[in-house]
Design an enzyme around this catalytic site. Sequence first.
Site, short mmCIF file in Angstrom:
data_model
loop_
_atom_site.label_atom_id
_atom_site.label_comp_id
_atom_site.label_asym_id
_atom_site.label_seq_id
_atom_site.Cartn_x
_atom_site.Cartn_y
_atom_site.Cartn_z
N ASP A 70 -0.99 -4.80 5.96
CA ASP A 70 -1.97 -5.66 5.29
C ASP A 70 -1.64 -5.88 3.82
OD1 ASP A 70 -2.49 -2.86 5.06
OD2 ASP A 70 -4.36 -3.34 4.04
N GLU A 71 -2.15 -6.97 3.30
CA GLU A 71 -2.16 -7.26 1.86
C GLU A 71 -0.81 -6.97 1.17
OE1 GLU A 71 -6.78 -6.35 0.79
OE2 GLU A 71 -5.49 -4.63 1.04
N ALA A 72 0.27 -7.36 1.81
CA ALA A 72 1.59 -7.11 1.21
C ALA A 72 1.92 -8.27 0.27
CB ALA A 72 2.64 -6.97 2.31
N HIS A 123 0.84 -1.22 0.00
CA HIS A 123 0.00 0.00 0.00
C HIS A 123 0.86 1.26 0.00
CE1 HIS A 123 -3.98 -1.90 0.44
NE2 HIS A 123 -3.37 -2.80 1.21
#
Length: 526
Positions: A338-340, A275
Site C-alpha cells: 500500500d501507499e508506495a 512503509h
Amino acid sequence: MAAVLGAAALTMTALAHPAMAEQATTAAQQPASRYEALIPAPLEADAHQGPAFELGPHTVIRTQRGSDEARQVGEYLAEQLRPATGYPIKVTDRAADGPSIALLLRGAGTRVGDQGYRLDVNRNEITIRANTGDGLFAGVQTLRQLLPAEIAADSPRAREWSVPAGRVVDAPRFAYRAAMLDIARHFHTPDEIKSYIDQIAHYKINYLHLHLTDDQGWRIEIDSWPRLAPEGGGEGTGVDGVGGGYLTKEDYADLVAYAESRHITIVPEIDMPGHTNAALSVYGELNCDGKPVPPRTDTEVGYSSLCIDLDITYRFVEDVIREIAELTPGPYLHIGGDEAHATPDEDYRAFMQRVLPLVEKYGKRAFGWTEVTKAEPPTSVVPQFWHTNRENASLAEAVARGNKVIMSPANKAYLDMKYDENTQLGLTWAGYIEVKDAYEWDPGSHVSGVGEDAVFGVEAPLWSETLRSLDDIEFMAFPRLPAIAELGWSPAESHDWESFRARLAEEGKRWEAEGVNFYRSPQIDW
Ligand code: TNX
C-alpha cells in the site's frame, strides 16, 4: 415456530407481543429470547417451548470418541464454564449418565459445511454437531451467548446457569472473516494480542492479520538480518517515540499456537516496498545510496521505499519471506504494497513481479493491499480493498481475470476511525464511522465489478497510530468489530439494523460483566 433471524424474526416477535409492536417503530426491541440475540445472527434459530437445560455440579462435556479436535474444543468450553459457574465440568469421551453437553463430529449434515454447526438444546442435553473442529468451536461460541451474560465473569454466583431449549442451524456467508491489528505503530504485547484473539473468536472471526512492520518499527525477529528487530523495534520506536518492542520467534510461535486453540489462523504482513523506513534505518545497504536513513516515529505515510534496482533488496525480501513462511502454518502471507508513493509505478510492478513468486516459492498464497492489482498479479493473489470509493478500475480488472478480494473499505471497516467528533482516539481521514455506518454496507456489492462471488471475505483493520493500550484497542473495536463480523458470517438477507442494535444492547451487558472497554454509542439503547 422456526424463525430466520433478522427482519423476519423481529416482525414475528412484534406480532406475538402487541405491546412490543407499539414500541417497534420508536425504540429497539428487546430480543424475545436469547436465540434472537445472537451475534452474528445465525442462519436459523428458534426457541422451543420445553424446559431449559440447567448446568449443575454434575454437568459433563462429552466429546466425540477418539477425536483430539473435539476434545480440545471441549477443554476450551470447560475452561470458560468452570470459573463462572464454580462447577467442575469434567470433559470425557465416554457415555455420560448425567446432564451433558455433547460435542459431536457426526450427523451435522452437509448444509452446515466445514465451518458451521447444528446446536440442539433440551432439558437433558445440549448437542453441538459439526463436520470439523472449526464448526464445533463456532457452535461453542453460540452456546456461550445462550448462557446468561454473567457466565463470563470470574466470580462464581449462586444462580442458575440455564440454556433455553431450542435449536440453531448455522454456516457462514464467507469462509474468511478477519480482524487486523497493527503492532508496528505501537507495539502490543503478546498478552494483549491474546486478549484480542479471545475477544474476536467470540464473534466467529477465524483469521487475525498482524501488521508486523512499518516505517516506525520492525516487530518480528529475523535471524538472517539480526539487527532488524532489536534496533528497528527497540525502545522509543512507537509513534511519537512512545514504547517499542518486538516479537521473538518464540513469542510468535506461541501466538500462532494460542490463536490456533481459538480456531484462528494468523496472517503475517511484511509491508513492502513502501512503509519500510524502519528496515531502511537499520540496514544502510538497503538504500539506493547505501546509507541508512534516520529512524522516524511521526505518522507521515508514503515516503519510504526499498531500492528496486538493488540485488540485495531481493536477497533481503527472500530471507524475510522464507523465515516468516517457516513461522506460518497458515496458507497466507501478506506483503502489503500500500501507499508506495515513493516508488514509481513501473518500479512497483517490477518489484511485485519479482516478489510475488517468492511467496509462492515458500508455499504461501500472497495477500496484498488494493494497489497490488497494478502488477496484474496471478489469480492466486488476494487483493485487500481498503479505499473509500466504490469504483476501482484496477481491482475490477483483477476480478474479471479471476482474483478474489478481501473487503476492508476504510470508511466502513476501519476500526481506527473516530466514531464521531467527540472520540478522543483514532483518525478521521476516511471519515467518522458510527456503529450504523460500520454495519450498513454490503461486501457483496460495495465495489463495482466485485460481486458476492468475487469476495474472499471481510476484514476489520485496526491501525494503531493513536492506540497504546488494550483499553484503547477495545474501545475502537467494540461495538464495530461485531458489526463487521456479522457482515462476514450472516446471510445477506438477514441483515437488519434494528435487529442488530437490539442485539448489541444485550451484548453490552456481557461486555460490562467481562470488563470490556466498549464505546457506548448513542445509537444503541444500552
Ligand atoms: C492507511 S490503508 C494505511 C495505513 C495507516 C492507515 C490509518 C493502508 C493499507 N494503509 O498505513 O495506518 O491508513 O488509518
